[in-house]
Design a protein around this motif. Structure first.
Motif, mmCIF file in Angstrom:
data_model
loop_
_atom_site.group_PDB
_atom_site.id
_atom_site.type_symbol
_atom_site.label_atom_id
_atom_site.label_comp_id
_atom_site.label_asym_id
_atom_site.label_seq_id
_atom_site.Cartn_x
_atom_site.Cartn_y
_atom_site.Cartn_z
ATOM 1 N N TRP A 41 0.824 -1.167 0.120
ATOM 2 C CA TRP A 41 0.278 -0.226 -0.225
ATOM 3 C C TRP A 41 0.883 1.379 -0.160
ATOM 4 C CZ3 TRP A 41 -4.798 -0.982 -1.266
ATOM 5 C CH2 TRP A 41 -4.844 -1.883 -1.356
ATOM 6 N N TYR A 103 2.084 6.854 4.853
ATOM 7 C CA TYR A 103 1.950 6.561 6.880
ATOM 8 C C TYR A 103 2.412 4.607 6.672
ATOM 9 C CZ TYR A 103 -3.218 7.419 5.421
ATOM 10 O OH TYR A 103 -4.056 7.351 4.581
ATOM 11 N N TRP A 104 2.440 4.605 7.736
ATOM 12 C CA TRP A 104 2.550 3.257 8.204
ATOM 13 C C TRP A 104 3.033 3.094 8.828
ATOM 14 C CZ3 TRP A 104 7.442 1.678 9.169
ATOM 15 C CH2 TRP A 104 8.397 2.172 8.954
ATOM 16 N N LEU A 105 2.171 2.042 10.089
ATOM 17 C CA LEU A 105 3.199 1.708 11.590
ATOM 18 C C LEU A 105 3.349 0.302 11.185
ATOM 19 C CD1 LEU A 105 -0.369 2.842 13.569
ATOM 20 C CD2 LEU A 105 2.195 3.439 13.438
ATOM 21 N N ARG A 110 -0.602 -1.816 15.049
ATOM 22 C CA ARG A 110 -1.513 -0.628 14.681
ATOM 23 C C ARG A 110 -2.723 -1.269 15.693
ATOM 24 N NH1 ARG A 110 -0.538 -3.992 8.933
ATOM 25 N NH2 ARG A 110 1.464 -2.320 8.802
ATOM 26 N N GLY A 111 -4.139 -0.363 15.499
ATOM 27 C CA GLY A 111 -4.934 -0.905 16.102
ATOM 28 C C GLY A 111 -4.503 0.623 18.253
ATOM 29 N N ARG A 112 -3.482 1.660 17.737
ATOM 30 C CA ARG A 112 -4.104 1.775 19.000
ATOM 31 C C ARG A 112 -4.600 3.536 18.567
ATOM 32 N NH1 ARG A 112 0.905 -0.887 22.259
ATOM 33 N NH2 ARG A 112 0.495 -2.101 19.864
ATOM 34 N N GLY A 113 -4.873 4.182 17.672
ATOM 35 C CA GLY A 113 -4.965 5.341 17.311
ATOM 36 C C GLY A 113 -3.384 6.249 16.556
ATOM 37 N N ARG A 114 -2.348 6.018 16.838
ATOM 38 C CA ARG A 114 -1.363 6.555 17.462
ATOM 39 C C ARG A 114 -0.683 7.315 14.751
ATOM 40 N NH1 ARG A 114 2.056 3.022 21.178
ATOM 41 N NH2 ARG A 114 2.289 1.543 19.702
ATOM 42 N N ALA A 115 -1.831 5.905 13.921
ATOM 43 C CA ALA A 115 -1.564 6.440 12.637
ATOM 44 C C ALA A 115 -2.000 7.971 13.207
ATOM 45 C CB ALA A 115 -1.641 5.269 12.171
ATOM 46 N N SER A 116 -2.949 8.481 12.932
ATOM 47 C CA SER A 116 -4.379 8.971 13.193
ATOM 48 C C SER A 116 -3.672 10.273 13.458
ATOM 49 C CB SER A 116 -5.787 9.050 13.857
ATOM 50 O OG SER A 116 -6.175 7.662 12.647
ATOM 51 N N ARG A 138 -4.426 9.892 -0.636
ATOM 52 C CA ARG A 138 -4.918 8.297 -2.036
ATOM 53 C C ARG A 138 -5.460 6.856 -1.035
ATOM 54 N NH1 ARG A 138 -1.556 7.682 -6.997
ATOM 55 N NH2 ARG A 138 -0.266 8.638 -5.840
ATOM 56 N N ASN A 143 -9.023 -1.134 1.401
ATOM 57 C CA ASN A 143 -7.327 -0.732 2.410
ATOM 58 C C ASN A 143 -8.798 -0.278 3.484
ATOM 59 O OD1 ASN A 143 -5.144 -0.191 4.349
ATOM 60 N ND2 ASN A 143 -4.108 0.590 2.872
ATOM 61 N N SER A 146 -6.450 3.024 5.983
ATOM 62 C CA SER A 146 -6.130 3.757 5.715
ATOM 63 C C SER A 146 -7.029 5.158 5.508
ATOM 64 C CB SER A 146 -5.780 3.216 4.256
ATOM 65 O OG SER A 146 -5.278 4.452 3.778
ATOM 66 N N ARG A 152 -10.144 10.467 10.324
ATOM 67 C CA ARG A 152 -9.991 10.489 12.064
ATOM 68 C C ARG A 152 -8.886 11.969 12.091
ATOM 69 N NH1 ARG A 152 -8.140 5.227 12.465
ATOM 70 N NH2 ARG A 152 -10.719 3.673 13.464
HETATM 71 C C1 LIG Z 1 -3.296 2.907 7.805
HETATM 72 C C2 LIG Z 1 -2.156 1.761 8.914
HETATM 73 C C3 LIG Z 1 -1.239 3.048 8.771
HETATM 74 C C4 LIG Z 1 -3.497 2.166 9.978
HETATM 75 O O1 LIG Z 1 -2.759 1.767 11.265
HETATM 76 P P1 LIG Z 1 -4.272 1.696 12.759
HETATM 77 O O2 LIG Z 1 -3.325 1.250 13.832
HETATM 78 O O3 LIG Z 1 -5.250 1.861 11.902
HETATM 79 O O4 LIG Z 1 -4.399 3.703 12.565
HETATM 80 P P2 LIG Z 1 -4.692 3.936 14.158
HETATM 81 O O5 LIG Z 1 -3.474 3.848 14.436
HETATM 82 O O6 LIG Z 1 -5.027 5.431 13.668
HETATM 83 O O7 LIG Z 1 -5.598 3.238 15.234
HETATM 84 C C5 LIG Z 1 -6.790 3.500 14.610
HETATM 85 C C6 LIG Z 1 -7.503 2.029 15.237
HETATM 86 O O8 LIG Z 1 -7.016 2.192 17.138
HETATM 87 C C7 LIG Z 1 -7.781 2.098 18.244
HETATM 88 N N1 LIG Z 1 -7.724 3.875 19.076
HETATM 89 C C8 LIG Z 1 -7.269 3.171 20.362
HETATM 90 N N2 LIG Z 1 -6.829 4.345 21.460
HETATM 91 C C9 LIG Z 1 -7.787 5.123 19.777
HETATM 92 C C10 LIG Z 1 -7.386 6.123 20.311
HETATM 93 N N3 LIG Z 1 -6.868 6.714 21.323
HETATM 94 N N4 LIG Z 1 -7.941 7.167 19.282
HETATM 95 C C11 LIG Z 1 -7.869 6.940 17.987
HETATM 96 N N5 LIG Z 1 -8.152 5.208 17.752
HETATM 97 C C12 LIG Z 1 -8.296 4.773 18.974
HETATM 98 C C13 LIG Z 1 -9.465 3.191 16.561
HETATM 99 O O9 LIG Z 1 -10.276 2.737 17.572
HETATM 100 C C14 LIG Z 1 -9.350 2.339 15.607
HETATM 101 O O10 LIG Z 1 -9.602 1.116 15.745
HETATM 102 P P3 LIG Z 1 -10.883 0.478 14.475
HETATM 103 O O11 LIG Z 1 -10.075 0.873 12.939
HETATM 104 O O12 LIG Z 1 -10.632 -0.751 14.460
HETATM 105 O O13 LIG Z 1 -12.035 1.069 14.625
HETATM 106 C C15 LIG Z 1 -1.566 0.691 8.889
HETATM 107 O O14 LIG Z 1 -2.947 -0.251 8.584
HETATM 108 C C16 LIG Z 1 -0.919 0.896 8.213
HETATM 109 O O15 LIG Z 1 0.433 0.698 7.913
HETATM 110 N N6 LIG Z 1 -1.207 -0.116 6.782
HETATM 111 C C17 LIG Z 1 -0.022 -0.627 5.760
HETATM 112 C C18 LIG Z 1 0.547 0.996 5.751
HETATM 113 C C19 LIG Z 1 -1.048 1.227 4.310
HETATM 114 O O16 LIG Z 1 -1.847 1.451 4.300
HETATM 115 N N7 LIG Z 1 -0.601 3.092 4.763
HETATM 116 C C20 LIG Z 1 -1.589 3.466 3.630
HETATM 117 C C21 LIG Z 1 -1.217 4.288 2.484
HETATM 118 S S1 LIG Z 1 -2.732 5.039 1.366
#
Ligand SMILES: CC(C)(COP(=O)(O)OP(=O)(O)OC[C@H]1O[C@@H](n2cnc3c(N)ncnc32)[C@H](O)[C@@H]1OP(=O)(O)O)[C@@H](O)C(=O)NCCC(=O)NCCS
Length: 174
Positions: A41, A103-105, A110-116, A138, A143, A146, A152
């Motif tokens: 991605w 962006y990527w993690l 993942r799942g802790r809100g840190r990418a947002s 994009r 996905n 993303s 968020r």
């Molecule tokens: C896209 C990517 C960065 C998303 O990572 P992520 O961990 O889902 O994103 P966040 O850090 O924002 O986490 C959001 C999740 O944490 C949860 N969360 C926990 N504590 C939180 C807080 N304090 N604030 C916001 N969300 C929180 C949210 O509920 C959310 O979970 P959900 O999606 O199940 O509802 C990751 O999937 C990734 O690296 N993918 C591969 C590369 C990629 O696709 N990059 C983008 C290309 S455009």
């Protein structure tokens, strides 16, 4: 020349720092480029090995100084040696000062809100302090995580491209 950020947020704990600040960065980046979701991605170089990552890290300052790209490592505040992910931009429309964010993690982070939060902090800084008028992301329908990150972080859905990608936009105020 792009200015240097002291960018961090406490809840959840996120800090953005330059690549190359830690000796382990090239190995970390090589591992990320080999991770299937990240390779699928995001734009990663063809060569995934540590030597290629070291060359990329060494070139980061020049890309930044030329104003063409800027990439930062995502860490926890106060733990700069452990890289959670990356956030960055590439200038795509120099005349209009539009840049695309990426962006990527690592999967375990993942799942802790840190990418947002990283995207929110990065976007606020870029649109306030850098000569960039529009940031866009994009995301692909296959996905959804993303797209959720863009939403968020306050990006607005601007439309869809013929290949099914969604385009999310954040503009400089005023
Ligand atoms: C896209 C990517 C960065 C998303 O990572 P992520 O961990 O889902 O994103 P966040 O850090 O924002 O986490 C959001 C999740 O944490 C949860 N969360 C926990 N504590 C939180 C807080 N304090 N604030 C916001 N969300 C929180 C949210 O509920 C959310 O979970 P959900 O999606 O199940 O509802 C990751 O999937 C990734 O690296 N993918 C591969 C590369 C990629 O696709 N990059 C983008 C290309 S455009």
């Amino acid at each position: 020349m792009l200015p240097w950020p002291p960018l961090r947020r406490n809840e959840p704990s996120v800090a953005l720092r330059p690549w190359g600040a830690q000796a382990s960065d090239a190995a970390t980046l090589a591992a990320a480029w080999s991770e299937p979701d990240i390779a699928r991605w995001t734009a990663v170089p063809d060569a995934h090995d540590e030597a290629a990552a070291a060359r990329w890290v060494a070139g980061e300052g020049a890309r930044r100084d030329q104003g063409v790209a800027l990439d930062l490592a995502i860490t926890e505040s106060g733990v700069p040696e452990v890289v959670l992910g990356e956030i960055g931009l590439a200038l795509v429309e120099a005349d209009r000062r539009w840049a695309e964010v990426g962006y990527w993690l690592f999967p375990a982070e993942r799942g802790r809100g840190r990418a947002s939060v990283a995207l929110e902090v990065f976007t606020d800084w870029v649109l306030r302090d850098l000569p960039i008028n529009r940031l866009f992301a994009r995301t692909h329908v296959d996905n959804p995580a993303s797209a959720a990150v863009a939403r968020r972080a306050g990006y607005e859905l601007a439309g869809e491209l013929p290949d099914g990608a969604q385009v999310w936009v954040a503009d400089r105020e005023g």
